[in-house]
Motif scaffolding. Structure first.
Motif: not given
Length: 59
Positions: A32-54
């Protein structure tokens, strides 16, 4: 990371079937811990990608 969570989930299920309650509970908690850490890291990278853009390359 999700692979590790799946591995611990399988270990927990096998331990539960064999009657090792403590091992099953611990492995399930780790999964459970590893799963939630993976979800949080995914959300952070998704938000970072949307904010910075290409950005176009500078020449």
């Amino acid at each position: 990371m999700l692979g590790w969570a799946l591995t611990f989930l399988i270990v927990a299920l096998i331990a539960a079937v064999l009657g090792f309650g403590g091992v099953a509970g611990t492995a399930m908690g780790i999964a459970k811990l590893i799963f939630f850490v993976a979800i949080v890291l995914f959300a952070i990278s998704l938000i970072y990608g949307l904010v910075t853009g290409r950005r176009p390359p500078t020449v």
